[in-house]
Design a protein around this motif. Structure first.
Motif, short mmCIF file in Angstrom:
data_model
loop_
_atom_site.label_atom_id
_atom_site.label_comp_id
_atom_site.label_asym_id
_atom_site.label_seq_id
_atom_site.Cartn_x
_atom_site.Cartn_y
_atom_site.Cartn_z
N ASP A 96 -11.95 -2.31 7.18
CA ASP A 96 -11.26 -1.16 7.68
C ASP A 96 -10.37 -1.67 8.93
N GLU A 97 -10.72 -2.40 9.68
CA GLU A 97 -9.92 -3.16 10.82
C GLU A 97 -8.78 -3.74 10.23
N ARG A 98 -8.71 -4.55 9.12
CA ARG A 98 -7.67 -5.16 8.67
C ARG A 98 -6.80 -4.34 8.04
N LEU A 99 -7.27 -3.27 7.42
CA LEU A 99 -6.30 -2.04 7.14
C LEU A 99 -5.49 -1.65 8.25
N SER A 100 -6.19 -1.24 9.28
CA SER A 100 -5.75 -0.48 10.61
C SER A 100 -4.61 -1.53 11.16
N ARG A 101 -4.87 -2.69 10.97
CA ARG A 101 -3.70 -3.72 11.71
C ARG A 101 -2.63 -3.92 10.81
N ARG A 102 -2.62 -3.47 9.43
CA ARG A 102 -1.86 -3.74 8.30
C ARG A 102 -1.86 -5.29 8.31
N ASP A 103 -2.92 -5.89 8.04
CA ASP A 103 -2.97 -7.29 7.85
C ASP A 103 -2.15 -7.97 6.68
N GLY A 104 -1.27 -9.03 6.90
CA GLY A 104 -0.48 -9.41 5.92
C GLY A 104 -1.11 -9.96 4.86
N ALA A 105 -2.31 -10.05 4.80
CA ALA A 105 -3.19 -10.79 3.64
C ALA A 105 -3.56 -9.69 2.62
N ILE A 106 -3.19 -8.39 3.08
CA ILE A 106 -3.70 -7.28 2.15
C ILE A 106 -2.07 -7.06 1.39
N PRO A 107 -2.16 -7.13 0.04
CA PRO A 107 -0.85 -6.67 -0.48
C PRO A 107 -0.54 -5.26 -0.36
#
Length: 214
Positions: A96-107
């Motif tokens: 959820d934190e990666r989604l919130s910061r728009r992690d570049g590893a998430i397509p």
């Protein structure tokens, strides 16, 4: 070497690595992955071929250039779980934190890039290998922390790694379907919640970290 010099050297290495990756990606998208060599990348980036291979020992990692994050991410998230937090809860919170910061590893964009990864067998195989390595690293961590050398740490790691694979595939599918970035992130948050909730009855309490003694 002073700390300032070390910092400058590290920044230069990072900049060179990023340049090589960006140039390689452009060439692969223009000509096709199989039709571009390491020598082509080196020439286009203006560096020696050895410089390319020093930064990227595998040609596949010129495309999958965040491979270390994929391999280390799940184990790192679980190792940093808070007091009272289980392995599953830590993995979910981290996603959820990666989604919130728009992690570049998430397509969430780059349909041409995603299509190349999906349609190139060697890239698909490398991606599977990275996910397998992430699963193994988490299993080793859980076994060490719990003192359990049996099957349970491996089963828990397999379940949590399966969620990561599913979420990556879902993100990739939505990118290729032409969905907008915000729509993708919202859908991934829902899918993650559903996936972790399905696992919760079985492993939701596993490796729950005790309170800090003091």
């Amino acid at each position: 070497m002073t700390e300032r010099s070390k910092g400058l050297r590290e920044r230069q290495k990072h900049q060179t690595r990023q340049l090589i990756s960006d140039v390689a990606t452009g060439l692969f998208l223009e000509r096709g992955y199989d039709d571009v060599t390491i020598a082509d990348v080196a020439a286009a980036a203006g560096v020696a071929k050895m410089t390319v291979t020093n930064h990227f020992p595998l040609k596949e990692d010129l495309i999958l250039d965040r491979h270390e994050e994929v391999v280390d991410g799940l184990a790192r998230a679980v190792s940093r779980r808070e007091p009272g937090e289980s392995a599953l809860e830590a993995a979910h919170r981290d996603y959820d934190e990666r989604l919130s910061r728009r992690d570049g590893a998430i397509p969430d964009a780059g349909a041409d890039w995603q299509r190349m990864v999906r349609d190139t067998p060697v890239l698909r195989a490398r991606l599977r290998q990275l996910h397998d390595q992430a699963e193994t690293k988490l299993a080793d961590l859980l076994a060490e922390e719990t003192g359990d050398s049996g099957v349970t740490p491996r089963l828990v790691a397999a379940a949590l790694a399966a969620v990561e694979r599913l979420l990556f595939d879902e993100a990739q599918r939505r990118v290729l379907a032409g969905e907008e970035s915000e729509q993708i992130f919202a859908a991934l948050a829902r899918t993650a919640r559903q996936a972790y909730d399905l696992l919760r009855p079985a492993i939701g309490d596993y490796a729950r970290r005790g309170p800090v003694s003091g």
